[in-house]
Design an enzyme around this catalytic site. Structure first.
Site, PDB file in Angstrom:
ATOM      1  N   ARG A 118      18.777  -3.380   5.137  1.00 16.26           N
ATOM      2  CA  ARG A 118      19.222  -3.566   3.745  1.00 16.26           C
ATOM      3  C   ARG A 118      19.269  -2.224   3.037  1.00 16.26           C
ATOM      4  NH1 ARG A 118      14.500  -6.293   4.336  1.00 16.26           N
ATOM      5  NH2 ARG A 118      15.461  -8.282   3.820  1.00 16.26           N
ATOM      6  N   TYR A 163       3.218   8.620  -0.899  1.00 19.46           N
ATOM      7  CA  TYR A 163       4.663   8.678  -0.663  1.00 19.46           C
ATOM      8  C   TYR A 163       5.163  10.107  -0.840  1.00 19.46           C
ATOM      9  CZ  TYR A 163       9.666   7.669  -1.192  1.00 19.46           C
ATOM     10  OH  TYR A 163      11.034   7.651  -1.040  1.00 19.46           O
ATOM     11  N   SER A 199      12.826  12.594  -0.200  1.00 17.37           N
ATOM     12  CA  SER A 199      12.838  12.098  -1.579  1.00 17.37           C
ATOM     13  C   SER A 199      12.643  13.277  -2.524  1.00 17.37           C
ATOM     14  CB  SER A 199      11.705  11.089  -1.788  1.00 17.37           C
ATOM     15  OG  SER A 199      11.537  10.792  -3.168  1.00 17.37           O
ATOM     16  N   GLY A 251      15.358   1.375   9.394  1.00 19.39           N
ATOM     17  CA  GLY A 251      15.398   0.787   8.055  1.00 19.39           C
ATOM     18  C   GLY A 251      16.790   0.340   7.675  1.00 19.39           C
TER      19      GLY A 251
END
Length: 267
Positions: free
Chosen positions: A21, A164, A148, A18
């Protein structure tokens, strides 16, 4: 020459998924800044080229690799190509991720759920599976999984995709289990659980106006609910990544470290 001290990564090679960006580009850049050569993985090769330029600014070697995190064959090839180019992988950063399937559980499309789990959980597992044998040969390494804060607390439905959060919670346990399995092999495995940071997550397929509206909503949300009163910038993750990638964290493994402007401190 800058004295990098205990953060020195000279002679090491990093593989960052990933990396085209956002958080991944910031991660690849700081690893190069402190001496690592970097294999930058993404799907958008034009965007990856920008990351390569930022790596090369620091005088390091850089390689762009295209890989689909849902494809085991792609991931095997990705790792092999990095080994062919650099001869070793010392640092793996599993950063690639998506957020899809917003809505309540009975409203979620099963295909979106499966895709989220494939990218966010199965993908990092496969990256670890095919990278760890090379770290064993090197007699050490550092793996950093990007989790996260959604993995440890429920989030409002507007930004809290069910799949997620579930996939990131599973990443936390995968991190801990793997850390125990490879602790005596000098392979340290940790996770960073970012809170709100500017990134591309959740923006795929949206129009420019929708993205602007989402950004404003996130800024307003962070101003109200984040103790530091703002959203995090991608570059603010760099220091923590550098710590975990380097010998500065030589006695840290199996940890899930939040970087969230103080949000989880409110629990």
């Amino acid at each position: 020459m800058t004295d990098r001290g205990i953060f020195d990564l000279a002679g090491k090679t990093a593989l960052v998924t990933g990396a085209s960006r956002g958080l991944g580009r910031a991660i690849a850049t700081v690893l190069a800044q402190y001496g690592a050569d970097v294999a930058c993985v993404g799907r958008d090769m034009k965007a990856c080229e920008i990351t390569l330029k930022q790596v090369r600014v620091h005088g390091r070697k850089a390689l762009a690799l295209k890989a689909d995190m849902t494809s085991e064959e792609d991931i095997k090839r990705m790792v092999n190509d990095a080994i062919v180019e650099f001869g070793r992988i010392d640092i793996l950063v599993n950063n690639a991720g998506i957020a899809a399937g917003f809505g309540r559980i009975h409203e979620i499309n099963t295909g979106e759920w499966d895709f989220n789990i494939d990218v966010n959980l199965r993908g990092p597992f496969l990256c670890m599976k095919y990278t760890i044998p090379h770290m064993l040969k090197n007699k050490g390494g550092s793996i950093i999984n990007i989790s996260s804060v959604a993995s440890i607390r429920a989030e409002v439905p507007e930004i809290g995709s069910t799949s997620y959060g579930a996939s990131k919670a599973a990443i936390n346990n995968l991190t801990r289990v793997a850390a125990m399995q490879y602790a005596k092999d000098n392979i340290r495995i940790n996770a960073i659980a970012p809170g709100m940071h500017r990134s591309e997550i959740g923006k795929s397929g949206k129009t420019e106006e929708e993205i602007k509206a989402l950004d404003k909503w996130l800024d307003d949300y962070c101003a109200e609910w984040i103790p530091m009163g703002r959203i995090g910038e991608a570059e603010e993750l760099s220091g923590l990544v550098l710590l975990l990638a380097s010998n500065a964290s030589s006695y840290i493994t199996g940890q899930i470290i939040c970087q969230d402007g103080g949000k989880t401190a409110r629990q």
